[in-house]
Design a protein around this motif. Structure first.
Motif, PDB file in Angstrom:
ATOM      1  N   MET A 139       0.834  -1.207   0.000  1.00 38.64           N
ATOM      2  CA  MET A 139       0.000   0.000   0.000  1.00 38.64           C
ATOM      3  C   MET A 139       0.864   1.250   0.000  1.00 38.64           C
ATOM      4  N   GLN A 140       0.367   2.294  -0.590  1.00 40.26           N
ATOM      5  CA  GLN A 140       1.077   3.561  -0.513  1.00 40.26           C
ATOM      6  C   GLN A 140       0.110   4.730  -0.510  1.00 40.26           C
ATOM      7  N   ASN A 141       0.504   5.784   0.168  1.00 40.31           N
ATOM      8  CA  ASN A 141      -0.268   7.023   0.132  1.00 40.31           C
ATOM      9  C   ASN A 141       0.479   8.010  -0.750  1.00 40.31           C
ATOM     10  N   ASN A 142      -0.242   8.605  -1.677  1.00 43.96           N
ATOM     11  CA  ASN A 142       0.384   9.577  -2.551  1.00 43.96           C
ATOM     12  C   ASN A 142      -0.395  10.881  -2.475  1.00 43.96           C
ATOM     13  N   SER A 143       0.341  11.972  -2.337  1.00 42.82           N
ATOM     14  CA  SER A 143      -0.388  13.235  -2.230  1.00 42.82           C
ATOM     15  C   SER A 143      -0.375  13.987  -3.551  1.00 42.82           C
ATOM     16  N   LYS A 144      -1.297  14.893  -3.644  1.00 40.86           N
ATOM     17  CA  LYS A 144      -1.551  15.714  -4.827  1.00 40.86           C
ATOM     18  C   LYS A 144      -0.255  16.086  -5.549  1.00 40.86           C
ATOM     19  N   LYS A 145      -0.303  16.008  -6.861  1.00 38.45           N
ATOM     20  CA  LYS A 145       0.817  16.386  -7.744  1.00 38.45           C
ATOM     21  C   LYS A 145       1.956  15.365  -7.776  1.00 38.45           C
ATOM     22  N   TYR A 178       4.047   7.320 -12.262  1.00 43.05           N
ATOM     23  CA  TYR A 178       5.044   6.900 -13.256  1.00 43.05           C
ATOM     24  C   TYR A 178       5.106   7.880 -14.419  1.00 43.05           C
ATOM     25  N   PHE A 179       6.247   7.834 -15.094  1.00 41.69           N
ATOM     26  CA  PHE A 179       6.487   8.630 -16.295  1.00 41.69           C
ATOM     27  C   PHE A 179       6.535   7.712 -17.513  1.00 41.69           C
ATOM     28  N   PRO A 180       6.386   8.280 -18.708  1.00 40.62           N
ATOM     29  CA  PRO A 180       6.631   7.466 -19.909  1.00 40.62           C
ATOM     30  C   PRO A 180       8.072   6.972 -19.863  1.00 40.62           C
ATOM     31  N   GLU A 181       8.293   5.824 -20.411  1.00 42.87           N
ATOM     32  CA  GLU A 181       9.621   5.187 -20.457  1.00 42.87           C
ATOM     33  C   GLU A 181       9.989   4.512 -19.143  1.00 42.87           C
ATOM     34  N   ASP A 182       9.285   4.815 -18.063  1.00 41.39           N
ATOM     35  CA  ASP A 182       9.518   4.061 -16.830  1.00 41.39           C
ATOM     36  C   ASP A 182       9.165   2.599 -17.081  1.00 41.39           C
ATOM     37  N   ALA A 183       9.917   1.711 -16.461  1.00 43.21           N
ATOM     38  CA  ALA A 183       9.617   0.298 -16.601  1.00 43.21           C
ATOM     39  C   ALA A 183       8.213   0.014 -16.081  1.00 43.21           C
ATOM     40  N   SER A 184       7.526  -0.857 -16.804  1.00 39.17           N
ATOM     41  CA  SER A 184       6.126  -1.136 -16.488  1.00 39.17           C
ATOM     42  C   SER A 184       6.021  -2.490 -15.794  1.00 39.17           C
ATOM     43  N   GLY A 192      -9.074   8.645  -3.666  1.00 44.36           N
ATOM     44  CA  GLY A 192      -8.478   9.785  -4.355  1.00 44.36           C
ATOM     45  C   GLY A 192      -8.732   9.750  -5.852  1.00 44.36           C
ATOM     46  N   LYS A 193      -8.030  10.625  -6.555  1.00 39.36           N
ATOM     47  CA  LYS A 193      -8.164  10.658  -8.010  1.00 39.36           C
ATOM     48  C   LYS A 193      -6.782  10.716  -8.656  1.00 39.36           C
ATOM     49  N   ILE A 194      -6.681  10.035  -9.796  1.00 37.82           N
ATOM     50  CA  ILE A 194      -5.439   9.987 -10.571  1.00 37.82           C
ATOM     51  C   ILE A 194      -5.743  10.400 -11.988  1.00 37.82           C
ATOM     52  N   GLU A 211       6.880  -3.222 -21.996  1.00 37.83           N
ATOM     53  CA  GLU A 211       8.064  -3.041 -21.171  1.00 37.83           C
ATOM     54  C   GLU A 211       8.002  -1.734 -20.383  1.00 37.83           C
ATOM     55  N   THR A 212       7.495  -0.685 -21.044  1.00 37.37           N
ATOM     56  CA  THR A 212       7.516   0.635 -20.422  1.00 37.37           C
ATOM     57  C   THR A 212       6.139   1.299 -20.512  1.00 37.37           C
ATOM     58  N   HIS A 213       5.978   2.324 -19.699  1.00 36.24           N
ATOM     59  CA  HIS A 213       4.737   3.095 -19.753  1.00 36.24           C
ATOM     60  C   HIS A 213       4.781   4.095 -20.905  1.00 36.24           C
ATOM     61  N   ASP A 214       3.608   4.468 -21.397  1.00 36.97           N
ATOM     62  CA  ASP A 214       3.522   5.465 -22.461  1.00 36.97           C
ATOM     63  C   ASP A 214       3.055   6.804 -21.913  1.00 36.97           C
ATOM     64  N   ASN A 215       2.437   6.773 -20.745  1.00 40.42           N
ATOM     65  CA  ASN A 215       1.757   7.954 -20.223  1.00 40.42           C
ATOM     66  C   ASN A 215       2.336   8.390 -18.890  1.00 40.42           C
ATOM     67  N   ILE A 216       1.823   9.513 -18.419  1.00 42.65           N
ATOM     68  CA  ILE A 216       2.169   9.967 -17.088  1.00 42.65           C
ATOM     69  C   ILE A 216       0.962   9.719 -16.187  1.00 42.65           C
ATOM     70  N   ALA A 217       1.205   9.198 -14.998  1.00 48.20           N
ATOM     71  CA  ALA A 217       0.133   9.022 -14.017  1.00 48.20           C
ATOM     72  C   ALA A 217       0.407   9.963 -12.860  1.00 48.20           C
ATOM     73  N   GLU A 218      -0.498  10.895 -12.618  1.00 46.82           N
ATOM     74  CA  GLU A 218      -0.290  11.901 -11.576  1.00 46.82           C
ATOM     75  C   GLU A 218      -1.481  11.970 -10.643  1.00 46.82           C
ATOM     76  N   VAL A 219      -1.194  12.188  -9.383  1.00 48.93           N
ATOM     77  CA  VAL A 219      -2.246  12.259  -8.374  1.00 48.93           C
ATOM     78  C   VAL A 219      -2.946  13.621  -8.456  1.00 48.93           C
ATOM     79  N   VAL A 220      -4.258  13.586  -8.574  1.00 47.87           N
ATOM     80  CA  VAL A 220      -5.047  14.812  -8.661  1.00 47.87           C
ATOM     81  C   VAL A 220      -5.645  15.157  -7.293  1.00 47.87           C
TER      82      VAL A 220
END
Lengths: 227, 227
Positions: A33-39, A43-49, A58-60, A92-101
DNA sequence: ACTTACATGTCTGCAATATGACAGTCCGAC
DNA sequence: GTCGGACTGTCATATTGCAGACATGTAAGT
């Protein structure tokens, strides 16, 4: 975190419905489990998936940047949704950015553990397929919107989905809080911030919605936000 | 049709790579072959989604109509591709129209037979997941194109993909035949027919391509069709 | 209360591209 | 060979919505 708690966290995922208790227990064991705060960026694109994520609270947002700095948001996800699924789809890698809203609670699971479970349980495989199909359908609808609808229709029907997904039904309509910034809506609908502002104010003018930075209120029925 | 022939037809599908001969045999047994000629519709939206199709020869387009009669093409598929996959992704009905663009040979298989096979072979499941991931990536790229690129960039990069996928490498460039109509390109790139005409002629002007109704010739390297 | 950073409101001009109209061209069917 | 239908080429015109500019508003920190 105790297995029990994790187990409870894993409850309300449609994708995991109908799994045996034993299976669920195994799932919980492999989850962190993890808690992630806003912003925060998950993961980023090219990060290993390597990981699949379950969003508990929350919202992502899942989005992309263009070379010249423009942004487009592909999906806005709420509790009960899954992301990073490219991991189990052979990428292998991500294509998108996932960010906490909005501050989020996320369960993360290694893709191999999940794939092992899938091999053991055809039921899970079926659910996963169903989930992917649903994802595919949503993004096809997104394309359709982009091609067939104009800016204000896109914004209006986004609000429809937003209220439907995240709002609470009240006696006299719907209420969502907190609300998004105009720029966030612009990124979600492929429009300009100024256009969002205009459309929002027009809707308020016509007394369909009422809004501030903190909330969005729909006065009356959902189908007022059509086409 | 003889099982042997069917078996041969099923060869060049990436998705089926690495399957045991026994499995392939079983697949072939459950497959029925059909020839479809240009303009035939394989399925409509709302049609029951019970079958998964393997395209052996020809071209198929997957598209949608808007209420006011506009068209947008989501994918143009060639030999070796699979369509109607919504069947195995838990959907009751199709969302799109599948129409034959160039006379096609199609293998059709009942979704239950395919799902049975998937249960028996985790390898197949994995391949299917990979394929779906690839589909998902393609459509996300489509969204990105629609949002970030202007009309002529969309047309140019479509030509790039088209030549890459369907063209033959020659000493001095590439050749594709037959070519599409301008309207078909317009539907694929969410542009107007007239705009396609203009861009195509500009490219010919700059001596990048040469084209007629029958063929498209790219003079030189693929990366001339960039951005 | 003052400052700073970020979000909203509004206007204006501009650029891209759709739309409509119509002539010219190709091609297969008869 | 010619007829009809579909496709292509090229205008002129209309529209949409983006981009820039700037004022106003709001909230958190000191």
């Amino acid at each position: 975190m105790a297995e029990k708690t994790k187990l409870w966290y894993l409850q309300n995922f449609n994708m995991l419905e109908g799994m045996s208790p034993k299976m669920m227990m195994e799932l919980a064991q492999n989850t962190s489990m993890q808690n992630n705060s806003k912003k925060e960026i998950i993961y980023f694109p090219e990060d290993a998936s390597n990981t699949i994520y379950f969003l508990k609270a929350g919202k992502i947002k899942i989005y992309r940047l263009s070379e010249d700095g423009k942004t487009t948001t592909l999906q806005l996800l709420g509790p009960g949704e899954i992301f990073g699924e490219s991991a189990i789809l052979g990428q292998e890698t991500h294509d998108n950015i996932a960010e906490v809203v909005e501050d989020a609670v996320v369960c993360a699971m290694d893709k191999r553990d999940f794939q092992d479970l899938m091999e053991k349980s055809p039921k899970l495989t079926l659910s996963v397929n169903k989930f992917i199909g649903w994802r595919l359908r949503k993004i096809q609808a997104h394309v359709e919107d982009l091609v067939f609808k104009n800016a204000s229709q896109r914004i209006t029907s986004f609000l429809h989905r937003y209220v439907e997904t995240f709002g609470k039904k009240m006696v006299d309509g719907w209420m969502v809080r907190p609300f998004l910034t105009h720029q966030e809506i612009a990124d979600l609908t492929a429009t300009a911030r100024q256009t969002v502002n205009q459309v929002l104010n027009e809707l308020a003018e016509q007394d369909v919605i009422k809004f501030s930075r903190r909330f969005l209120q729909l006065k009356g029925d959902l189908d007022q936000l059509e086409s």
